[in-house]
Write a protein that holds these residues in place. Structure first.
Motif, PDB file in Angstrom:
ATOM      1  N   GLU A 193       0.812  -1.213   0.000  1.00 33.68           N
ATOM      2  CA  GLU A 193       0.000   0.000   0.000  1.00 33.68           C
ATOM      3  C   GLU A 193       0.849   1.268   0.000  1.00 33.68           C
ATOM      4  OE1 GLU A 193      -3.957  -1.367   2.428  1.00 33.68           O
ATOM      5  OE2 GLU A 193      -2.118  -1.135   3.624  1.00 33.68           O
ATOM      6  N   LEU A 194       2.161   1.118  -0.022  1.00 31.63           N
ATOM      7  CA  LEU A 194       3.083   2.250   0.049  1.00 31.63           C
ATOM      8  C   LEU A 194       3.793   2.466  -1.279  1.00 31.63           C
ATOM      9  CD1 LEU A 194       4.842   1.427   3.455  1.00 31.63           C
ATOM     10  CD2 LEU A 194       2.791   2.825   3.087  1.00 31.63           C
ATOM     11  N   SER A 195       4.237   3.680  -1.504  1.00 32.53           N
ATOM     12  CA  SER A 195       5.088   3.981  -2.663  1.00 32.53           C
ATOM     13  C   SER A 195       6.489   3.432  -2.419  1.00 32.53           C
ATOM     14  CB  SER A 195       5.166   5.490  -2.879  1.00 32.53           C
ATOM     15  OG  SER A 195       5.884   6.103  -1.808  1.00 32.53           O
ATOM     16  N   GLY A 196       7.315   3.442  -3.471  1.00 34.61           N
ATOM     17  CA  GLY A 196       8.694   2.976  -3.323  1.00 34.61           C
ATOM     18  C   GLY A 196       9.468   3.787  -2.306  1.00 34.61           C
ATOM     19  N   GLY A 197       9.280   5.100  -2.325  1.00 31.63           N
ATOM     20  CA  GLY A 197       9.981   5.945  -1.367  1.00 31.63           C
ATOM     21  C   GLY A 197       9.550   5.678   0.060  1.00 31.63           C
ATOM     22  N   GLN A 198       8.258   5.434   0.256  1.00 36.57           N
ATOM     23  CA  GLN A 198       7.754   5.131   1.597  1.00 36.57           C
ATOM     24  C   GLN A 198       8.281   3.782   2.081  1.00 36.57           C
ATOM     25  OE1 GLN A 198       3.571   5.557   0.650  1.00 36.57           O
ATOM     26  NE2 GLN A 198       3.435   7.542   1.682  1.00 36.57           N
ATOM     27  N   GLN A 199       8.339   2.811   1.182  1.00 34.50           N
ATOM     28  CA  GLN A 199       8.887   1.506   1.566  1.00 34.50           C
ATOM     29  C   GLN A 199      10.353   1.626   1.973  1.00 34.50           C
ATOM     30  OE1 GLN A 199       7.743  -2.078  -0.751  1.00 34.50           O
ATOM     31  NE2 GLN A 199       6.558  -0.664  -2.028  1.00 34.50           N
ATOM     32  N   GLN A 200      11.104   2.460   1.259  1.00 35.23           N
ATOM     33  CA  GLN A 200      12.515   2.614   1.629  1.00 35.23           C
ATOM     34  C   GLN A 200      12.670   3.334   2.959  1.00 35.23           C
ATOM     35  OE1 GLN A 200      15.243   1.145   1.676  1.00 35.23           O
ATOM     36  NE2 GLN A 200      15.761   1.338  -0.501  1.00 35.23           N
ATOM     37  N   ARG A 201      11.738   4.228   3.282  1.00 35.50           N
ATOM     38  CA  ARG A 201      11.758   4.870   4.598  1.00 35.50           C
ATOM     39  C   ARG A 201      11.475   3.854   5.713  1.00 35.50           C
ATOM     40  NH1 ARG A 201       9.592   9.393   1.626  1.00 35.50           N
ATOM     41  NH2 ARG A 201      10.915  11.219   1.946  1.00 35.50           N
ATOM     42  N   VAL A 202      10.582   2.913   5.439  1.00 34.37           N
ATOM     43  CA  VAL A 202      10.327   1.846   6.407  1.00 34.37           C
ATOM     44  C   VAL A 202      11.603   1.033   6.623  1.00 34.37           C
ATOM     45  CG1 VAL A 202       8.992  -0.241   6.928  1.00 34.37           C
ATOM     46  CG2 VAL A 202       7.880   1.711   5.808  1.00 34.37           C
ATOM     47  N   ALA A 203      12.281   0.687   5.524  1.00 38.51           N
ATOM     48  CA  ALA A 203      13.520  -0.083   5.623  1.00 38.51           C
ATOM     49  C   ALA A 203      14.579   0.684   6.414  1.00 38.51           C
ATOM     50  CB  ALA A 203      14.036  -0.422   4.223  1.00 38.51           C
ATOM     51  N   LEU A 204      14.659   1.993   6.211  1.00 40.63           N
ATOM     52  CA  LEU A 204      15.615   2.816   6.942  1.00 40.63           C
ATOM     53  C   LEU A 204      15.259   2.850   8.428  1.00 40.63           C
ATOM     54  CD1 LEU A 204      18.011   4.787   6.930  1.00 40.63           C
ATOM     55  CD2 LEU A 204      16.402   6.612   6.338  1.00 40.63           C
ATOM     56  N   ALA A 205      13.970   3.036   8.724  1.00 41.43           N
ATOM     57  CA  ALA A 205      13.523   3.053  10.124  1.00 41.43           C
ATOM     58  C   ALA A 205      13.830   1.724  10.809  1.00 41.43           C
ATOM     59  CB  ALA A 205      12.032   3.358  10.189  1.00 41.43           C
ATOM     60  N   ARG A 206      13.594   0.623  10.102  1.00 38.27           N
ATOM     61  CA  ARG A 206      13.860  -0.699  10.663  1.00 38.27           C
ATOM     62  C   ARG A 206      15.344  -0.880  10.977  1.00 38.27           C
ATOM     63  NH1 ARG A 206      12.574  -5.549   6.745  1.00 38.27           N
ATOM     64  NH2 ARG A 206      14.334  -4.543   5.690  1.00 38.27           N
ATOM     65  N   ALA A 207      16.208  -0.353  10.090  1.00 41.53           N
ATOM     66  CA  ALA A 207      17.645  -0.480  10.301  1.00 41.53           C
ATOM     67  C   ALA A 207      18.111   0.317  11.509  1.00 41.53           C
ATOM     68  CB  ALA A 207      18.397  -0.029   9.046  1.00 41.53           C
ATOM     69  N   ILE A 208      17.563   1.501  11.690  1.00 40.73           N
ATOM     70  CA  ILE A 208      18.065   2.414  12.717  1.00 40.73           C
ATOM     71  C   ILE A 208      17.465   2.144  14.085  1.00 40.73           C
ATOM     72  CG2 ILE A 208      18.063   4.854  13.414  1.00 40.73           C
ATOM     73  CD1 ILE A 208      18.417   5.565  10.482  1.00 40.73           C
ATOM     74  N   VAL A 209      16.216   1.660  14.134  1.00 38.72           N
ATOM     75  CA  VAL A 209      15.508   1.565  15.416  1.00 38.72           C
ATOM     76  C   VAL A 209      16.217   0.636  16.404  1.00 38.72           C
ATOM     77  CG1 VAL A 209      13.972  -0.373  14.832  1.00 38.72           C
ATOM     78  CG2 VAL A 209      13.192   1.439  16.401  1.00 38.72           C
ATOM     79  N   GLY A 210      16.924  -0.369  15.906  1.00 32.49           N
ATOM     80  CA  GLY A 210      17.618  -1.305  16.781  1.00 32.49           C
ATOM     81  C   GLY A 210      18.959  -0.818  17.281  1.00 32.49           C
ATOM     82  N   GLU A 211      19.331   0.403  16.919  1.00 33.33           N
ATOM     83  CA  GLU A 211      20.591   1.023  17.342  1.00 33.33           C
ATOM     84  C   GLU A 211      21.800   0.124  17.059  1.00 33.33           C
ATOM     85  OE1 GLU A 211      20.071   2.125  21.438  1.00 33.33           O
ATOM     86  OE2 GLU A 211      18.749   3.814  20.917  1.00 33.33           O
ATOM     87  N   PRO A 212      21.978  -0.279  15.785  1.00 31.26           N
ATOM     88  CA  PRO A 212      23.144  -1.096  15.428  1.00 31.26           C
ATOM     89  C   PRO A 212      24.425  -0.253  15.480  1.00 31.26           C
ATOM     90  CG  PRO A 212      22.032  -0.384  13.455  1.00 31.26           C
ATOM     91  CD  PRO A 212      21.172   0.071  14.608  1.00 31.26           C
ATOM     92  N   GLU A 213      25.538  -0.936  15.575  1.00 26.07           N
ATOM     93  CA  GLU A 213      26.821  -0.237  15.578  1.00 26.07           C
ATOM     94  C   GLU A 213      27.386  -0.063  14.165  1.00 26.07           C
ATOM     95  OE1 GLU A 213      29.526  -1.300  18.903  1.00 26.07           O
ATOM     96  OE2 GLU A 213      27.953  -2.728  19.413  1.00 26.07           O
ATOM     97  N   LEU A 214      26.796  -0.756  13.211  1.00 29.80           N
ATOM     98  CA  LEU A 214      27.212  -0.649  11.812  1.00 29.80           C
ATOM     99  C   LEU A 214      25.973  -0.746  10.935  1.00 29.80           C
ATOM    100  CD1 LEU A 214      29.422  -0.677   9.554  1.00 29.80           C
ATOM    101  CD2 LEU A 214      29.485  -3.168   9.820  1.00 29.80           C
ATOM    102  N   ILE A 215      25.817   0.188   9.985  1.00 24.66           N
ATOM    103  CA  ILE A 215      24.707   0.145   9.035  1.00 24.66           C
ATOM    104  C   ILE A 215      25.293   0.032   7.631  1.00 24.66           C
ATOM    105  CG2 ILE A 215      22.614   1.270   8.198  1.00 24.66           C
ATOM    106  CD1 ILE A 215      22.497   2.843  10.780  1.00 24.66           C
ATOM    107  N   LEU A 216      24.838  -0.986   6.901  1.00 28.74           N
ATOM    108  CA  LEU A 216      25.314  -1.246   5.542  1.00 28.74           C
ATOM    109  C   LEU A 216      24.196  -0.919   4.563  1.00 28.74           C
ATOM    110  CD1 LEU A 216      26.998  -4.704   6.264  1.00 28.74           C
ATOM    111  CD2 LEU A 216      28.074  -2.447   6.273  1.00 28.74           C
TER     112      LEU A 216
END
Length: 364
Positions: free
Chosen positions: A139-162
């Motif tokens: 139900e989301l645009s491509g840009g919105q889906q990529q924002r979800v992916a970014l939020a998912r990556a950052i929310v866990g407070e990883p020490e390295l983001i690829l």
């Protein structure tokens, strides 16, 4: 939080007869943002996936600070490396809502309850998707889906983001907006970031440091400015943007400068590594070094710019002005900018700043 200090030494990887990585050394300072820039097949995805733990190296080592992550005896699983990845195809769970996709990163870290909910809602607001938390990916645009992916990556407070070319599936305007979000949000976390792309403008805009890969080898590392001003190889110069090139003969080489005989002209340029007197050389010209002048406005030649009688071959509107293709008689120059359009076939003078030219020997 403090990001991983990533240390790669002698990384090698083969796929059959293809040598994807040829003994690469790479250091990522804690909290830095590094971009691997190179064409398809250069080895950047293999290096990223090896650091992630998705690929196993054939040789070499990877350390996160003092901790051994990969060597001949050791291969730490990806989920044990305190990292997150953002992919170009988003990699969202289609059966989970936006909120559930982002929360999944916290479930893997065994964080639940009110704290997990607070983090997820805060992150979705931060990326502008608070109102979409109950939506599904389709139900989301491509840009919105990529924002979800970014939020998912950052929310866990990883020490390295690829980041694996996360913007390549998006249109130009959206790429620019998301590039800014990626740069801002990633730096706010304090995590170390490694980002791969084949887009020079994207790399230069994002990176603290750029590493340029070609055929499994890092040809040059440094700041965007140092790489653009002082390319170490012809490949680096071409891949980071050229207007065109001339062929000439080196008649004088001194320190970092050279004089090249190009037809009836003697051009002063920067001297590439290994250039010697008498060498046949290729003179590479940056687009930023070029401009157009009328034939009657050339004036006396004082050495501050080279002026080559030329002819307009083509013109294209670029929004801020016009890019021209110019025939100098010694080679074509493309992307020569002017605020007004010149007529195709018109006589002109290509005026070139010597600081935007570098000569490499064709003999090595």
């Amino acid at each position: 939080m403090t990001g991983h200090h990533v240390i790669v030494r002698g990384a090698s990887k083969r796929y059959g007869s293809l040598e994807a990585l040829c003994g690469i050394d790479l250091d990522l300072a804690a909290g830095s943002f590094t971009v691997l820039l190179g064409p398809s097949g250069s080895g950047k995805s293999t290096l990223l996936r090896s650091i992630a733990g998705v690929e196993k190296l054939d040789g070499g080592t990877i350390h996160f600070g003092p901790r051994t992550i990969s060597d001949r005896q050791t291969h730490v699983k990806p989920e044990k490396r305190a990292l997150a990845m953002v992919f170009q195809d988003y990699a969202l769970w289609p059966h989970l809502t936006v909120r559930q996709n982002v929360a999944y990163a916290l479930r893997r870290r065994r964080l639940g309850g009110q704290e997990a909910g607070r983090r997820v809602e805060s992150m979705l607001e931060r990326v502008g998707l608070g109102a979409k938390s109950g939506s599904y990916p389709h139900e989301l645009s491509g840009g919105q889906q990529q924002r979800v992916a970014l939020a998912r990556a950052i929310v866990g407070e990883p020490e390295l983001i690829l980041f694996d070319e996360p913007l390549s599936n998006l249109d130009a305007d959206l790429r620019e907006h998301l590039r800014l979000e990626i740069a801002t949000l990633t730096r706010e976390t304090g995590a170390t970031a490694l980002y791969i792309t084949h887009d020079q403008s994207e790399a230069f805009a994002l990176a603290d440091e750029v590493a340029i890969l070609n055929a499994g080898v890092i040809e040059q590392r440094g700041s965007a400015e140092s790489i653009f001003r002082h390319p170490a190889t012809p490949f680096v110069a071409r891949f980071t943007g050229l207007a065109g090139s001339f062929e000439g003969v080196a008649v004088h080489v001194s320190d970092d400068t050279a004089k090249l005989q190009v037809g009836e002209h003697v051009l002063t340029t920067a001297a590439g590594r290994g250039l010697g007197v008498g060498d046949t050389a290729e003179v590479l010209v940056r687009p930023t070094a070029t401009r157009l002048e009328t034939v009657d406005a050339t004036g006396p030649h004082d050495g501050s710019r080279h002026r080559l009688p030329s002819r307009i071959v083509d013109v294209a509107y670029r929004g801020r002005g016009y890019d021209h293709v110019v025939d100098t008689g010694h080679g074509l120059l493309a992307a020569v900018f002017d605020e007004r359009p010149w007529t195709r076939g018109a006589a002109c003078v290509a005026s070139i700043d010597p600081a935007g030219m570098i000569a490499f020997s064709a003999n090595v």
